[in-house]
Scaffold this motif. Sequence first.
Motif, short mmCIF file in Angstrom:
data_model
loop_
_atom_site.label_atom_id
_atom_site.label_comp_id
_atom_site.label_asym_id
_atom_site.label_seq_id
_atom_site.Cartn_x
_atom_site.Cartn_y
_atom_site.Cartn_z
N PRO A 117 8.26 -3.50 3.32
CA PRO A 117 7.61 -2.34 3.95
C PRO A 117 6.59 -2.78 4.98
O PRO A 117 6.00 -3.86 4.89
N GLY A 118 6.36 -1.92 5.97
CA GLY A 118 5.42 -2.24 7.03
C GLY A 118 3.98 -2.00 6.68
O GLY A 118 3.09 -2.47 7.38
N ASN A 119 3.72 -1.29 5.57
CA ASN A 119 2.35 -1.04 5.13
C ASN A 119 2.40 -0.52 3.70
O ASN A 119 3.48 -0.23 3.15
N THR A 120 1.23 -0.39 3.10
CA THR A 120 1.16 0.05 1.70
C THR A 120 1.61 1.48 1.55
O THR A 120 2.16 1.87 0.51
N HIS A 121 1.39 2.31 2.56
CA HIS A 121 1.85 3.71 2.49
C HIS A 121 3.36 3.78 2.33
O HIS A 121 3.88 4.52 1.48
N ARG A 137 4.45 2.53 -1.24
CA ARG A 137 4.37 3.52 -2.32
C ARG A 137 5.55 4.47 -2.28
O ARG A 137 6.08 4.84 -3.33
N TRP A 138 5.98 4.89 -1.09
CA TRP A 138 7.14 5.76 -0.98
C TRP A 138 8.40 5.05 -1.50
O TRP A 138 9.24 5.67 -2.17
N GLN A 139 8.54 3.79 -1.17
CA GLN A 139 9.71 3.05 -1.65
C GLN A 139 9.71 2.94 -3.17
O GLN A 139 10.77 3.08 -3.81
N GLN A 140 8.57 2.70 -3.76
CA GLN A 140 8.50 2.63 -5.22
C GLN A 140 8.83 3.97 -5.85
O GLN A 140 9.45 4.04 -6.91
N ARG A 141 8.42 5.04 -5.20
CA ARG A 141 8.76 6.37 -5.70
C ARG A 141 10.27 6.61 -5.68
O ARG A 141 10.80 7.34 -6.52
N GLY A 185 2.43 7.45 10.40
CA GLY A 185 2.97 6.33 9.64
C GLY A 185 2.06 5.13 9.81
O GLY A 185 0.97 5.07 9.26
N PHE A 186 2.51 4.17 10.63
CA PHE A 186 1.67 3.04 10.98
C PHE A 186 0.98 3.38 12.30
O PHE A 186 1.63 3.54 13.33
#
Length: 628
Positions: free
Chosen positions: A285-289, A292-296, A445-446
Amino acid sequence: MRIGLLTDGGYPYANGESRLWCDRLVRGLPQHEFDLFALSRSAHQEAQGWVQLPYQVSRVRTAPLWTPEDGTLRGSGERGLLARLVTGGEQSYGRRDHKRFTEHLTALATAVCTPGRPGAEAGEGPGAELFTAGLYGLAELARERGGLHLALRSETTVRILEAATHAHGAGRTVRSATVPDHLAFAAELERALRPLSLDWYDQESLGAVDLCHAASGGAAALPGLLAKRFFGVPLLVTEHGVPLRAHYLAAASGTPYGAPVRALLAAFHGRLATEIYRQAALVTPGNTHVRRWQQRCGADPAKQRTVYPGMAAERFGPVGEDAERFGAAGEDTEADGPDTLVWVGRIEPAKDLIALLHAFAEVRRARPDARLRIFGAPAEGDEAATYLAHCTALAAQLFPDEATGAHTEGSSPVTFEEIGGPEIPDLAEAYAAGGVIVLSSTVEGFPASLVEAMFCGRATVSTDVGAVVEVIGGTGLVVPPRNPRALADACVALLRDPERRARLGAAARARALELFTVEQNLAAFRGIYLELMAHTPVRREADAVDAHGDPLPFATPPEAHLLGHWTQPGAHLRPPEEDPAAAVPGWAAPPGARLPDRPGEPEPEHTRQPEPEGVCAVAAGLPGDGDA
């Protein structure tokens, strides 16, 4: 190694997404060879052409994910070239293949219409198994029999979707779907599954690469998913945004589809994202935001590694160096004065310039000499142009032209400008024009504009959306979105304290140079490529077995990757046509060499060289052929 770079509406097209990032990646890793597999989104994008490709790109394969408006892909009449390219010729299905199609599509539709159990993790439960069975079944059918376009646009598909939406266990929203909803979802499903029908899945295309690197999820990663399925090629997925999140935002912004179609599309993209994350060897992922979406969506945290997108810091170097030098001396570096606020970006509703204008009205009450300069152009589409007109009208209403004297011409403290004019020739000059850079977005996003401002050594005021807090990291002020009063208070606080502005700007520049440069991005992917190949080496069947089909130990020894004649295969592994004696005529043979008397005649036993023995035999050549 050979990398298969997968893009959707991006590189190598001139106006594609992530074009700069992909180009920097390819040019920055010259030790690797890249094959591009690009999906285009529109005829306009293809008409814009490609960017100039570097020598590292050895091959480019493209395919359209769009259909012309003339209906040539509707399944009636003569199919044109575009239809044959997309659908692979559209061979009609016989009774057995039609039965396979019905079974696989039924499994996929049932999985899409059935919601997950409350509290269950993404990717668990019978729905996930049905989805993967249906997806890979359709992929194998398309690979064997051609495209799925006609079948997915047929009445059979609509009947399967209708039965799935009304089946026991289907979600409440999808149960209300009508026939127009089924037709609309069938069209979107056919478009989403179009990569299954491409002719990329053979040993000469995706089967020939060592690693598939998808520049985004969704349609771009689908060919990599099938390459792993068919050839065992490891898959790396990089996402600077989340396609599923983008789908949710598009569904909420007034799409022509009703709630049942939006629910079906969300369920499909959610299932697809879960399978992509499950099969990927690594997700970056390009950032922590985004993380978190990917983990969801079911991504395993153990397989995630955050890699910030690299940005070119050198173009902002002079402005940033001037900010450091003059800031240390206690002098102002703003070209238009320290009381100037600057906003840079694409003008669209998500940027919430309305809130920024109302906030600037509060700033003017505290700082009457303050100015606001808005640099940018409207995004594509009529909605963005209408929004820009609304913002200019509001600015004229809130800030009428003001004159400093009775005989001077009045001017507004708010200006809308485009970069490239005589006053602001480039982007760095736009950031240099103000003392504080403002970001007022409600969705982000970023935040690339914030990173650019940090490279320039500017203090920032931003709304708390997306990855803003992660990027700023304490080097700027962050306020809640849709709160003009809080935005105004933060801007006034920095305008009144030049020393604080200088400290925050210097800290922001140091942070950006440490985390967000092209060099750190390339170093990260250089290590990731080597790590993935070390853990998941690709073995080609032709190289890993002998003539009898038995496994061949040490088929590719490490020294085979070194340059030199000693790394060539031994005589016992060299194909007959590569034998020098068979390829050289008698008059050109060196002295003492013996040629076979007749083609195919074996050499006498006393003239043969002894074959090497042992586990390293495959790396050995003839005696005296080198140190190996």
